[in-house]
Design a protein around this motif. Sequence first.
Motif, PDB file in Angstrom:
ATOM      1  N   LEU A 191      -2.166  49.061 -69.942  1.00 58.14           N
ATOM      2  CA  LEU A 191      -3.643  49.571 -69.778  1.00 58.14           C
ATOM      3  C   LEU A 191      -4.274  50.454 -70.815  1.00 58.14           C
ATOM      4  O   LEU A 191      -5.336  50.290 -71.281  1.00 58.14           O
ATOM      5  CB  LEU A 191      -3.745  50.153 -68.341  1.00 58.14           C
ATOM      6  N   LEU A 192      -3.391  51.303 -71.208  1.00 63.30           N
ATOM      7  CA  LEU A 192      -3.715  52.261 -72.371  1.00 63.30           C
ATOM      8  C   LEU A 192      -3.910  51.380 -73.642  1.00 63.30           C
ATOM      9  O   LEU A 192      -5.215  51.330 -74.372  1.00 63.30           O
ATOM     10  CB  LEU A 192      -2.815  53.204 -72.658  1.00 63.30           C
ATOM     11  N   LEU A 193      -2.906  50.447 -73.933  1.00 64.72           N
ATOM     12  CA  LEU A 193      -3.088  49.487 -75.048  1.00 64.72           C
ATOM     13  C   LEU A 193      -4.456  48.485 -74.794  1.00 64.72           C
ATOM     14  O   LEU A 193      -5.181  48.366 -75.866  1.00 64.72           O
ATOM     15  CB  LEU A 193      -1.750  48.661 -75.136  1.00 64.72           C
ATOM     16  N   ASN A 194      -4.571  48.299 -73.909  1.00 63.18           N
ATOM     17  CA  ASN A 194      -6.141  47.515 -73.541  1.00 63.18           C
ATOM     18  C   ASN A 194      -7.174  48.412 -73.753  1.00 63.18           C
ATOM     19  O   ASN A 194      -8.172  47.870 -74.569  1.00 63.18           O
ATOM     20  CB  ASN A 194      -5.962  46.987 -72.073  1.00 63.18           C
TER      21      ASN A 194
ATOM     22  N   GLU B  96       5.476  49.804 -66.243  1.00 64.52           N
ATOM     23  CA  GLU B  96       4.949  49.415 -67.813  1.00 64.52           C
ATOM     24  C   GLU B  96       3.484  49.390 -67.480  1.00 64.52           C
ATOM     25  O   GLU B  96       2.582  49.299 -68.716  1.00 64.52           O
ATOM     26  CB  GLU B  96       5.538  48.277 -68.267  1.00 64.52           C
ATOM     27  N   GLN B  97       2.902  49.244 -66.442  1.00 65.11           N
ATOM     28  CA  GLN B  97       1.538  49.030 -66.205  1.00 65.11           C
ATOM     29  C   GLN B  97       0.624  49.793 -66.943  1.00 65.11           C
ATOM     30  O   GLN B  97      -0.367  49.601 -67.509  1.00 65.11           O
ATOM     31  CB  GLN B  97       0.998  48.899 -64.940  1.00 65.11           C
TER      32      GLN B  97
ATOM     33  N   GLU C  68     -14.167  37.310 -81.657  1.00 67.14           N
ATOM     34  CA  GLU C  68     -14.036  37.563 -80.192  1.00 67.14           C
ATOM     35  C   GLU C  68     -12.635  38.051 -80.101  1.00 67.14           C
ATOM     36  O   GLU C  68     -12.069  37.704 -78.838  1.00 67.14           O
ATOM     37  CB  GLU C  68     -14.566  36.589 -79.554  1.00 67.14           C
ATOM     38  N   LEU C  69     -11.836  38.941 -80.796  1.00 65.57           N
ATOM     39  CA  LEU C  69     -10.356  39.106 -80.514  1.00 65.57           C
ATOM     40  C   LEU C  69     -10.408  39.975 -79.534  1.00 65.57           C
ATOM     41  O   LEU C  69      -9.423  39.970 -78.591  1.00 65.57           O
ATOM     42  CB  LEU C  69      -9.852  39.605 -81.809  1.00 65.57           C
ATOM     43  N   THR C  70     -11.039  41.050 -79.461  1.00 64.08           N
ATOM     44  CA  THR C  70     -11.132  42.165 -78.367  1.00 64.08           C
ATOM     45  C   THR C  70     -11.202  41.286 -77.159  1.00 64.08           C
ATOM     46  O   THR C  70     -10.213  41.606 -76.002  1.00 64.08           O
ATOM     47  CB  THR C  70     -12.171  43.138 -78.443  1.00 64.08           C
ATOM     48  N   LYS C  71     -12.083  40.383 -76.885  1.00 58.67           N
ATOM     49  CA  LYS C  71     -11.979  39.693 -75.511  1.00 58.67           C
ATOM     50  C   LYS C  71     -10.996  38.987 -75.290  1.00 58.67           C
ATOM     51  O   LYS C  71     -10.548  38.855 -73.900  1.00 58.67           O
ATOM     52  CB  LYS C  71     -13.471  38.989 -75.704  1.00 58.67           C
ATOM     53  N   THR C  72     -10.553  38.081 -76.186  1.00 63.49           N
ATOM     54  CA  THR C  72      -9.416  37.113 -76.004  1.00 63.49           C
ATOM     55  C   THR C  72      -8.057  37.676 -75.805  1.00 63.49           C
ATOM     56  O   THR C  72      -7.168  37.443 -74.928  1.00 63.49           O
ATOM     57  CB  THR C  72      -9.363  36.021 -76.982  1.00 63.49           C
ATOM     58  N   ILE C  73      -7.744  38.899 -76.704  1.00 66.05           N
ATOM     59  CA  ILE C  73      -6.599  39.413 -76.465  1.00 66.05           C
ATOM     60  C   ILE C  73      -6.413  40.553 -75.067  1.00 66.05           C
ATOM     61  O   ILE C  73      -5.576  40.465 -74.378  1.00 66.05           O
ATOM     62  CB  ILE C  73      -6.131  40.329 -77.783  1.00 66.05           C
ATOM     63  N   ARG C  74      -7.634  41.066 -74.958  1.00 60.88           N
ATOM     64  CA  ARG C  74      -7.629  41.812 -73.761  1.00 60.88           C
ATOM     65  C   ARG C  74      -7.308  40.829 -72.513  1.00 60.88           C
ATOM     66  O   ARG C  74      -6.779  41.676 -71.630  1.00 60.88           O
ATOM     67  CB  ARG C  74      -9.186  42.306 -73.548  1.00 60.88           C
ATOM     68  N   ALA C  75      -7.445  39.455 -72.458  1.00 60.89           N
ATOM     69  CA  ALA C  75      -7.413  38.760 -71.221  1.00 60.89           C
ATOM     70  C   ALA C  75      -5.854  38.897 -71.204  1.00 60.89           C
ATOM     71  O   ALA C  75      -5.181  38.777 -70.104  1.00 60.89           O
ATOM     72  CB  ALA C  75      -7.944  37.622 -71.262  1.00 60.89           C
ATOM     73  N   GLU C  76      -4.814  38.616 -72.392  1.00 61.84           N
ATOM     74  CA  GLU C  76      -3.693  38.635 -72.328  1.00 61.84           C
ATOM     75  C   GLU C  76      -3.060  39.832 -71.813  1.00 61.84           C
ATOM     76  O   GLU C  76      -1.987  40.109 -71.108  1.00 61.84           O
ATOM     77  CB  GLU C  76      -3.216  38.312 -73.643  1.00 61.84           C
TER      78      GLU C  76
ATOM     79  N   GLN D 224      -0.574  41.153 -68.601  1.00 60.72           N
ATOM     80  CA  GLN D 224       0.792  42.102 -68.509  1.00 60.72           C
ATOM     81  C   GLN D 224       0.539  43.247 -67.544  1.00 60.72           C
ATOM     82  O   GLN D 224       1.578  43.554 -66.780  1.00 60.72           O
ATOM     83  CB  GLN D 224       0.910  42.613 -69.939  1.00 60.72           C
ATOM     84  N   ALA D 225      -0.748  43.871 -67.649  1.00 61.49           N
ATOM     85  CA  ALA D 225      -1.110  44.901 -66.659  1.00 61.49           C
ATOM     86  C   ALA D 225      -0.657  44.463 -65.212  1.00 61.49           C
ATOM     87  O   ALA D 225      -0.561  45.272 -64.381  1.00 61.49           O
ATOM     88  CB  ALA D 225      -2.123  45.540 -67.143  1.00 61.49           C
ATOM     89  N   ALA D 226      -1.256  43.148 -64.907  1.00 65.98           N
ATOM     90  CA  ALA D 226      -1.286  42.860 -63.423  1.00 65.98           C
ATOM     91  C   ALA D 226       0.205  42.645 -62.859  1.00 65.98           C
ATOM     92  O   ALA D 226       0.213  42.570 -61.754  1.00 65.98           O
ATOM     93  CB  ALA D 226      -1.987  41.514 -63.538  1.00 65.98           C
ATOM     94  N   LYS D 227       1.166  42.649 -63.814  1.00 64.15           N
ATOM     95  CA  LYS D 227       2.353  42.657 -63.385  1.00 64.15           C
ATOM     96  C   LYS D 227       2.856  43.719 -62.538  1.00 64.15           C
ATOM     97  O   LYS D 227       3.965  43.808 -61.743  1.00 64.15           O
ATOM     98  CB  LYS D 227       3.394  42.216 -64.354  1.00 64.15           C
TER      99      LYS D 227
END
Length: 437
Positions: free
Chosen positions: A225-228, A220-221, A201-209, A213-216
């Motif tokens: 978002l693209l890396l996500n 850089e947003q 479930e890496l995509t799910k848990t890393i996506r949350a992190e 970052q994007a929410a800041k």
Amino acid sequence: MRRAADTQFLVNEALALFSRLQTVRSFTLNMPMVLAAAVSAPAQTAINGHLAHIAFDLRRRLKDFIRWMRAEESQNLSTAEAQAKFVLLKLRFNNLLDQVDIFADVLSQRGEHGTGTWLAGLDVLAEDALCLPGNYFDPPPLICFVERGHGAAIRRARTRLPGGDDNPVGVIQIPRERMVGSGIASSLIHEVGHQGSELLELTKTIRAELDQQAAKGGPEQIGWLLLNRWLNEILSDFWALGHLGIGATYGLMSVVSLPSYFVFRIGTDGPHPFPWIRVRLSLALGEALYPHPQWAALTRQWGDLYPTTGLTASKQRLIELLVTLLPRFAQLVLNHRSKALRDQRLADLFPAAERQPAQLQALFRQWQQQPELREAAAPSLVFAVIGQAKADGMLTAPQEYQLLTRQLTRWALNRARTYGQSRAPRLGAPSSHSLTS
């Protein structure tokens, strides 16, 4: 009241379907391959058991339908209603044939001289790359096949097949043009990474992190978002790096070496990073996992191959933003922890210690003197050592080919010995001619 002729027609159609069902034979009876080219025993058992389960269920339902059509209780239904029940059985039969064809296309290649045995060796490599120390998940069987085209792909285990059934094995497609060189491991283990990342479930848990970052906000947003958006593919490249070291990046460079227009074609709505930044992501993750000057040298080489000068100002600004984020992103991935990882760092799940460049170089020198040690090494480690040696200029492409074809054949033979013992014939053992007999 339904006419007798209508009843007889549908009964005959069901009987015909039943007869055709008997021709769907177990793959153990009709696949022309030497033992060394066979898929693993767990894979063969899973495939045959899966198809047999569907065939047995369909056989039962056909018998029930025929019995019901001949019974008085069905006579109150119209011909159209009876036909509607039959066509559902016919569709289920076609689902079964679609699934048979998926696996038949894969298994029929095992009859190709040479290729079949190499594919069996790649099966062993794939399963080695999926099994992480610590038993974090129950790994499914994996099987490989070659296909035309430039890229690789996977039909993951436990995803939906035609008809909605769960796929019992992971089926990995690899490009024929990459057979055989160290680059094949980069493509193969990337696809293994899709399976492994899903199980963890890496995509799910890393996506949350990344969402945090994007929410800041700020300039850089868009980068976060693209890396996500590209995360699934990035993690699969990371899986290959975790097993192969710099050989994974060299293999990736070979795959995405295209005309500049395509290398810098920035699509923001797809799952793949555009090729130029995808290689830079691999370089950043590799440098974080295996600190060494070789990564900076390869970064310069990639820049020489595909300079960013001449790009539009908007493309240059986006590339500069993404490059700035790469070191932080790499640390975020390496240091990621989750419940599925038992709160361990993601980087610590991979055999990074023995894949450090100095360690790989030392093993290559040792194996030159004692080749029998290479025969006992894990398949992914062998590819990592050979990939590092090729990157260092210690191994030519023809030498690489000879080594790898010999290793693939040996891994296939080693597995076949165990498999052959388990398949030793027993006197009086019953034979089966179809999945439903």
